[in-house]
Design an enzyme around this catalytic site. Sequence first.
Site, mmCIF file in Angstrom:
data_model
loop_
_atom_site.group_PDB
_atom_site.id
_atom_site.type_symbol
_atom_site.label_atom_id
_atom_site.label_comp_id
_atom_site.label_asym_id
_atom_site.label_seq_id
_atom_site.Cartn_x
_atom_site.Cartn_y
_atom_site.Cartn_z
ATOM 1 N NE ARG A 40 -1.707 1.812 3.528
ATOM 2 C CZ ARG A 40 -1.564 1.711 4.856
ATOM 3 N NH1 ARG A 40 -2.246 0.821 5.537
ATOM 4 N NH2 ARG A 40 -0.729 2.504 5.500
ATOM 5 C CG HIS A 78 -6.223 2.627 6.438
ATOM 6 N ND1 HIS A 78 -6.398 1.342 5.993
ATOM 7 C CD2 HIS A 78 -7.416 3.025 6.932
ATOM 8 C CE1 HIS A 78 -7.663 0.966 6.212
ATOM 9 N NE2 HIS A 78 -8.292 1.975 6.779
ATOM 10 C CE1 TYR A 101 1.131 2.446 8.704
ATOM 11 C CE2 TYR A 101 0.008 4.066 10.091
ATOM 12 C CZ TYR A 101 0.115 3.373 8.897
ATOM 13 O OH TYR A 101 -0.787 3.616 7.895
#
Lengths: 345, 373
Positions: free
Chosen positions: B266, B270, B279
């Site tokens: 990805r 998100h 993160y």
Amino acid sequence: MAETTKATKVTMAQALNTALRDALREDDRVLVFGEDVGPLGGVFRITDGLTRDFGEERCFDTPLAEAGIVGLAVGMAMGGFRPVVEMQFDAFAYPAFEQIASHVAKLRNRTRGRLTLPMVIRVPYAGGIGGVEHHCDSSEAYYAHTPGLKVVTPATAEDAYWLLRDAIADPDPVVFLEPKKLYWSREDTDLERRGALPFGRAAVRREGRDATVVAYGPSVPVALAAAEAAAAEGIELEVVDLRTIVPFDDETVTASVRRTGRCLVVQEAQGFAGVGAEIAARVQERCFHSLAAPVLRVAGFDIPYPPPKLEHAHLPGVDRILDAVDRLQFGDEPDTRHLLKGAVA
Amino acid sequence: MSVKSLRQTVQGLLPSLTPVRFVAEDGTPVAKPPAGYREPSVEALREAYRRMVLGRRFDTQATALTKQGRLAVYPSSRGQEACQIGAVLALRADDWLFPTYRDSVALVTRGIDPVEVLTLLRGDWHCGYDPAATRVAPQCTPLATQVLHAVGMAEAQRRKGEDGVAMALVGDGATSEGDFHEALNFAAVLRAPVVFFVQNNKYAISVPLARQTAAPALAYKGIGYGVRSEQVDGNDLVAVLAVLTDAVAHARAGHGPVLVEAHTYRMDAHTNADDATRYRDADEVERWGAADPLSRLEAHLRARGGLTDADAAAAREEAEALAADLRTRMNADTTADPMELFDHVYAEPTPQLREQRAQLAAELAETALTQED
Ligand SMILES: Cc1ncc(C[n+]2csc(CCOP(=O)(O)OP(=O)(O)O)c2C)c(N)n1
Ligand SMILES: [Mg+2]
């Protein structure tokens, strides 16, 4: 000597974060886990910094499975820990419902109190944030209808802190519903000095002689705004904030309605078979001879939660509350709303 | 069962040890082409390339529209185009697709009007296209729940004597949900013609794969249920298309379900609301940038003489036209009708809903009046 207070601007999100920190610090048995609660700090940042400050052992990400999270918490609570778990959103808690209804709510009862579950299930809750589908359910009635669960929803930052501390300390499982739209609202409070009422007591947020408005969680600020507007027209509304739906504070609600003689219940959730129905029933059972009008409910419609652009039409706002106030028969007019054009087939 | 046939059964279910790959990151063919899979034709790859260019452009446009406040939220699939396009091109028009919120590019590839795809995220309604006509289920947000629906649809088609297949798209994180496991088990027991396509993009919001599973790969989740499984380089369109075409054929032939795990990444956060720097580090994202599926297919096609500068320019031009059309139509304000809230709850509204509909109509009329004053 007057006590010095250190009131500062605090958001509900900060208050919740502080409550988790203080609980983690004071009690080694407290654990925080769920989805994205670790390094990310939760999608709403309620667990921000907890993994950093207390370590992975105390605050950690689990695999992505709500039934797993709550089931794990049940086992860990049986094993002496005090889990505080996060469901990422209200509608994503449903996979955990089996664990909640069959075990979390019942273990004390099944074992005659030999096993208890001091655990908290935190749930970002309800609407008003323009979320796309499954991100804004009002699910309090499912939990409140399940004996064995305590159900809490704060409306202020101060309450968010103290109710969460109380919930974590409680010997029974608590479903802790956090109104998403209030996460970022600020208020002056000093979290080191308890101003909040005890767990289980409702708060009278505004006094008024003409009618009682019972609200909880996200509906409290709306009820207060309506009271402000009504006051401008000479009607004084008393606003009661339940704080805890279970246990329910009959005493405070009843005392208020007996004084005012009229009662409105406000909830965001769809009205049918909702918490508001329970409140209305309890009020008329206890205050029948004090009531000058039927107890009315102001609620969301009985529809699946709407898409963001239609949320405004669904959620009870000040106008819908004021309309209901008008129908409290101050002029002894009966309620004819059900005769509205189109209401009958 | 003899030990020998047992071993054969187990081998037949297990995925290959490393992800199936036809084309290396630089576009050159791998030294030893994977056994058991047919490489798609140049014609098929040219079409896939065109679709990837369109899909990428749609995705970046949707992200831009979100920044401009036209979408409530957008989960980008940038970097996952080989999966998005490969999945759709492996299906027939009468097969069913069960997508997630992440799979808007797949829906556009399926031929659904991009504006209808974005209705959900624009906040007008929960699903903007006709699932029955397109054979694409509403994009699903409650994780892994759609995987069981795909099994049910596959089973329905089988019982009706149709040879349609259902494909469920699902993320790496969602494979931890109970529904995913129940779906694999049901499908295997029923021998339902369903393909489970896991886009392992390495994260479930902030949670990395290592916290999601201790399995050597997600493809190993199949064997416990008796589901044939495979893993594939999810940024190699050639491999994704080859493996999924094979999986769909296997299911269609009545041999039972197949689980395919695609290793991809990805590239964006998100959603636009997420801050991925909390993160993961920039190095990691950069490394995956070098594995970009679109430039890889382009290099591969050019080397095979399957793509000219003119072809690439034509694809880009078509993509710009798509983006321009999307901008125009998405920038027009829509008015959702509040009265529709009561129309689709039941076949016939209940008496209570009728009452509430009238109440809302009165409320809105009153608001309109006060606004006129
Ligand atoms: C049952 C359920 N729990 C939680 C969520 C919130 N949520 C939305 S997306 C997501 C991460 C999913 O990760 P993955 O399955 O890997 O798919 P990706 O988003 O990476 O495509 C989470 C936790 C949800 N939608 N449904
Ligand atoms: Mg993922």
